[in-house]
Write a protein that holds these residues in place. Structure first.
Motif, PDB file in Angstrom:
ATOM      1  N   ALA A 109      -0.721  10.819  12.151  1.00  0.00           N
ATOM      2  CA  ALA A 109       0.342  10.850  10.910  1.00  0.00           C
ATOM      3  C   ALA A 109       1.483  11.564  11.254  1.00  0.00           C
ATOM      4  CB  ALA A 109      -0.550  11.669   9.648  1.00  0.00           C
ATOM      5  N   ASP A 154       3.181   3.816  13.406  1.00  0.00           N
ATOM      6  CA  ASP A 154       2.202   3.035  14.088  1.00  0.00           C
ATOM      7  C   ASP A 154       2.666   1.581  14.515  1.00  0.00           C
ATOM      8  OD1 ASP A 154       0.748   5.299  13.778  1.00  0.00           O
ATOM      9  OD2 ASP A 154      -1.013   4.516  12.669  1.00  0.00           O
ATOM     10  N   MET A 162       0.941  -1.243   0.042  1.00  0.00           N
ATOM     11  CA  MET A 162       0.164  -0.185   0.158  1.00  0.00           C
ATOM     12  C   MET A 162       1.005   1.202  -0.009  1.00  0.00           C
ATOM     13  SD  MET A 162      -3.557   0.925   2.318  1.00  0.00           S
ATOM     14  CE  MET A 162      -2.743   0.587   3.698  1.00  0.00           C
ATOM     15  N   VAL A 164       8.656  -6.163   1.170  1.00  0.00           N
ATOM     16  CA  VAL A 164       9.759  -6.966   1.644  1.00  0.00           C
ATOM     17  C   VAL A 164       9.088  -8.077   2.038  1.00  0.00           C
ATOM     18  CG1 VAL A 164      11.329  -7.267   3.499  1.00  0.00           C
ATOM     19  CG2 VAL A 164      11.040  -4.964   2.185  1.00  0.00           C
ATOM     20  N   ASN A 215      -5.776  17.704   9.922  1.00  0.00           N
ATOM     21  CA  ASN A 215      -5.000  17.947  11.308  1.00  0.00           C
ATOM     22  C   ASN A 215      -3.452  17.705  10.975  1.00  0.00           C
ATOM     23  OD1 ASN A 215      -4.937  15.262  10.870  1.00  0.00           O
ATOM     24  ND2 ASN A 215      -5.685  14.631  12.795  1.00  0.00           N
TER      25      ASN A 215
HETATM   26  C1  LIG Z   1      -9.412   5.753   7.400  1.00  0.00           C
HETATM   27  C2  LIG Z   1      -8.139   6.525   7.906  1.00  0.00           C
HETATM   28  C3  LIG Z   1      -8.015   7.821   8.308  1.00  0.00           C
HETATM   29  C4  LIG Z   1      -6.840   8.593   9.033  1.00  0.00           C
HETATM   30  N1  LIG Z   1      -7.203   9.597   8.864  1.00  0.00           N
HETATM   31  C5  LIG Z   1      -5.905  10.522   9.793  1.00  0.00           C
HETATM   32  C6  LIG Z   1      -6.076  12.019   9.849  1.00  0.00           C
HETATM   33  O1  LIG Z   1      -6.871  12.687   9.167  1.00  0.00           O
HETATM   34  N2  LIG Z   1      -4.928  12.399  10.353  1.00  0.00           N
HETATM   35  C7  LIG Z   1      -3.754  11.702  11.100  1.00  0.00           C
HETATM   36  O2  LIG Z   1      -3.052  12.273  11.560  1.00  0.00           O
HETATM   37  N3  LIG Z   1      -4.044  10.598  11.014  1.00  0.00           N
HETATM   38  C8  LIG Z   1      -5.188   9.796  10.243  1.00  0.00           C
HETATM   39  N4  LIG Z   1      -5.217   8.264  10.119  1.00  0.00           N
HETATM   40  C9  LIG Z   1      -4.037   7.565  11.044  1.00  0.00           C
HETATM   41  C10 LIG Z   1      -2.650   7.728   9.955  1.00  0.00           C
HETATM   42  O3  LIG Z   1      -3.233   7.047   8.552  1.00  0.00           O
HETATM   43  C11 LIG Z   1      -1.732   6.632  10.745  1.00  0.00           C
HETATM   44  O4  LIG Z   1      -1.458   7.160  11.994  1.00  0.00           O
HETATM   45  C12 LIG Z   1      -0.459   6.978   9.833  1.00  0.00           C
HETATM   46  O5  LIG Z   1      -0.665   6.425   8.494  1.00  0.00           O
HETATM   47  C13 LIG Z   1       0.731   5.889  10.433  1.00  0.00           C
HETATM   48  O6  LIG Z   1       1.855   6.090   9.558  1.00  0.00           O
HETATM   49  P1  LIG Z   1       2.889   5.030   9.505  1.00  0.00           P
HETATM   50  O7  LIG Z   1       4.083   5.552   8.587  1.00  0.00           O
HETATM   51  O8  LIG Z   1       3.382   4.572  10.861  1.00  0.00           O
HETATM   52  O9  LIG Z   1       2.323   3.643   8.579  1.00  0.00           O
HETATM   53  P2  LIG Z   1       1.266   3.330   7.374  1.00  0.00           P
HETATM   54  O10 LIG Z   1       0.721   4.838   7.007  1.00  0.00           O
HETATM   55  O11 LIG Z   1       0.184   2.387   8.003  1.00  0.00           O
HETATM   56  O12 LIG Z   1       2.070   2.940   6.232  1.00  0.00           O
HETATM   57  C14 LIG Z   1       2.641   1.620   6.465  1.00  0.00           C
HETATM   58  C15 LIG Z   1       3.482   1.240   5.130  1.00  0.00           C
HETATM   59  O13 LIG Z   1       4.005  -0.029   5.405  1.00  0.00           O
HETATM   60  C16 LIG Z   1       4.125  -0.421   4.009  1.00  0.00           C
HETATM   61  N5  LIG Z   1       4.232  -2.078   4.466  1.00  0.00           N
HETATM   62  C17 LIG Z   1       3.514  -3.084   5.137  1.00  0.00           C
HETATM   63  N6  LIG Z   1       4.111  -4.107   5.117  1.00  0.00           N
HETATM   64  C18 LIG Z   1       5.336  -4.103   4.220  1.00  0.00           C
HETATM   65  C19 LIG Z   1       6.460  -4.784   3.679  1.00  0.00           C
HETATM   66  N7  LIG Z   1       6.114  -6.258   4.277  1.00  0.00           N
HETATM   67  N8  LIG Z   1       6.989  -4.359   2.788  1.00  0.00           N
HETATM   68  C20 LIG Z   1       7.144  -3.069   2.409  1.00  0.00           C
HETATM   69  N9  LIG Z   1       6.253  -2.181   3.004  1.00  0.00           N
HETATM   70  C21 LIG Z   1       5.367  -2.601   3.803  1.00  0.00           C
HETATM   71  C22 LIG Z   1       2.552  -0.271   3.469  1.00  0.00           C
HETATM   72  O14 LIG Z   1       2.574  -0.403   2.141  1.00  0.00           O
HETATM   73  C23 LIG Z   1       2.659   1.169   3.887  1.00  0.00           C
HETATM   74  O15 LIG Z   1       3.097   1.916   2.972  1.00  0.00           O
HETATM   75  C24 LIG Z   1      -6.203   7.727   9.568  1.00  0.00           C
HETATM   76  C25 LIG Z   1      -6.177   6.321   9.459  1.00  0.00           C
HETATM   77  C26 LIG Z   1      -7.156   5.735   8.514  1.00  0.00           C
HETATM   78  C27 LIG Z   1      -7.250   4.197   8.615  1.00  0.00           C
END
Ligand SMILES: Cc1cc2nc3c(=O)[nH]c(=O)nc-3n(C[C@H](O)[C@H](O)[C@H](O)COP(=O)(O)OP(=O)(O)OC[C@H]3O[C@@H](n4cnc5c(N)ncnc54)[C@H](O)[C@@H]3O)c2cc1C
Length: 321
Positions: A298, A289, A49, A95, A62
């Motif tokens: 985010a 996360d 994704m 990965v 936000n």
């Molecule tokens: C519907 C929804 C609405 C939201 N709205 C907001 C908002 O308005 N404001 C806000 O601050 N937060 C919002 N959030 C929360 C926010 O999206 C998350 O807190 C944030 O995206 C977390 O970021 P991250 O980089 O930790 O992981 P993520 O955004 O979850 O990204 C994880 C990444 O890891 C990758 N990945 C997973 N497994 C593998 C693998 N094996 N190999 C390679 N890549 C891999 C995926 O492809 C993805 O790119 C929302 C969440 C949802 C579900």
């Protein structure tokens, strides 16, 4: 033998990356931006994704720097563009597994092996959805998994919360700031939530708690979500409820399966920081996360991505890579 090892290291030298970042959400791109600007020539595997969870949402209001708000996918495109401008190399692949048993570490993707001195894991935590009819089309629109993120879109409207734990109670209570009515449904009459959290929700004038109810189907029209069909799991009887928004609060699954237990986790599977953002394996860092049991925003993910990048940069320097 020692000479052979040095010769091997020299031979492989050019093929060993300084750092591989796994995951392309706000944590990954921020780590990418910082490590790229530190001239570490980072390689990122964006995963299944690309752009992460914000690709599922229409409006982000936000994240600092966007006074008018911004679409989730658009924002993630901008984060990627910014990091790529400084030299982040992105591969839109998953990965499959890693080998952290010796250095350089090995990262495997689609049958290819990559060697790296350091790794930043930023694979996020997937929200658990119900998977019932009508859900897919409304994800990130009428149906959300984050009240902090999307609650304000439902001012003076009726919303539903699904779940029986502390987060469901917290989401329901938080939503009373905006919504005219909050209905909380739970499939049993026993709650995992602590008594104090349950009481706060149950005693709130805007909250109605319905036990022995589960969502069978979401209802929507061109304007968006309009309601849900609720089912009593004991006898299969159903009732229809009108609503404009729904929040599913039944938990998250941190994405760590590809690590095959090589990094320490808590009992829910979240990675654990041992030394600032470094995990129990020296040279492997974690951000976003996938380590965050509490905030899941985010901006907090981006903040952790920045910290992991700085820790990684210092570690590489201290270890003379
Ligand atoms: C519907 C929804 C609405 C939201 N709205 C907001 C908002 O308005 N404001 C806000 O601050 N937060 C919002 N959030 C929360 C926010 O999206 C998350 O807190 C944030 O995206 C977390 O970021 P991250 O980089 O930790 O992981 P993520 O955004 O979850 O990204 C994880 C990444 O890891 C990758 N990945 C997973 N497994 C593998 C693998 N094996 N190999 C390679 N890549 C891999 C995926 O492809 C993805 O790119 C929302 C969440 C949802 C579900």
């Amino acid at each position: 033998m020692f000479k052979d090892a040095i010769a091997l290291e020299e031979l492989m030298g050019d093929n060993i990356r300084n750092v591989i970042i796994i995951g392309s959400g706000p944590a990954g791109y921020t780590a990418g931006l910082y490590t790229a600007r530190a001239m570490l020539e980072p390689l990122m595997f964006a995963g299944y994704m690309s752009g992460g969870q914000l690709m599922l949402t229409s409006d982000v209001e936000n994240f600092p720097g966007y006074p008018k708000g911004i679409g989730g996918p658009e924002m993630m495109m901008e984060l990627r563009e910014q990091a790529e401008r400084f030299g982040l190399e992105v591969q839109d692949r998953n990965v499959d597994r890693v080998d952290l048993s010796e250095r350089p570490f090995k990262v495997y993707s689609e049958g290819e092996e990559y060697l790296t001195h350091a790794i930043i894991v930023s694979t996020g935590a997937e929200s658990i959805w119900l998977g019932v009819e009508g859900e897919e089309e409304q994800k990130g629109r009428g149906i959300s998994t984050c009240a902090t993120c999307d609650g304000a879109f439902f001012k003076e409207q009726e919303v539903l919360v699904v779940g029986g734990g502390d987060s469901a109670m917290e989401e329901a209570t938080f939503l009373t700031r905006f919504a005219s009515k909050v209905t909380l449904v739970h499939r049993r009459d026993v709650f995992r939530a602590s008594q104090v959290m349950y009481d706060r929700a149950a005693n709130h004038e805007k909250i109605e708690i319905k036990t022995f109810r589960q969502v069978k189907k979401w209802l929507s029209d061109d304007s968006g979500l309009t309601g849900a069909v609720l089912e009593d799991p004991r006898d299969g009887s159903t009732e229809e409820i009108a609503l404009s928004g729904a929040f599913i609060a039944i938990g998250h699954t941190p994405i760590t399966g590809f690590l095959e237990g090589q990094l320490e986790t808590d009992e829910e599977g979240y990675l654990i920081h041992r030394d600032h953002t470094m995990t129990n394996v020296s040279g492997v860092f974690a951000a976003g996360d996938v380590v965050d049991t509490r905030y899941k925003q985010a901006i907090t993910a981006a903040g952790l991505g920045c910290q992991a990048a700085i820790d990684c940069e210092r570690w590489l320097e201290e270890n003379e890579h």
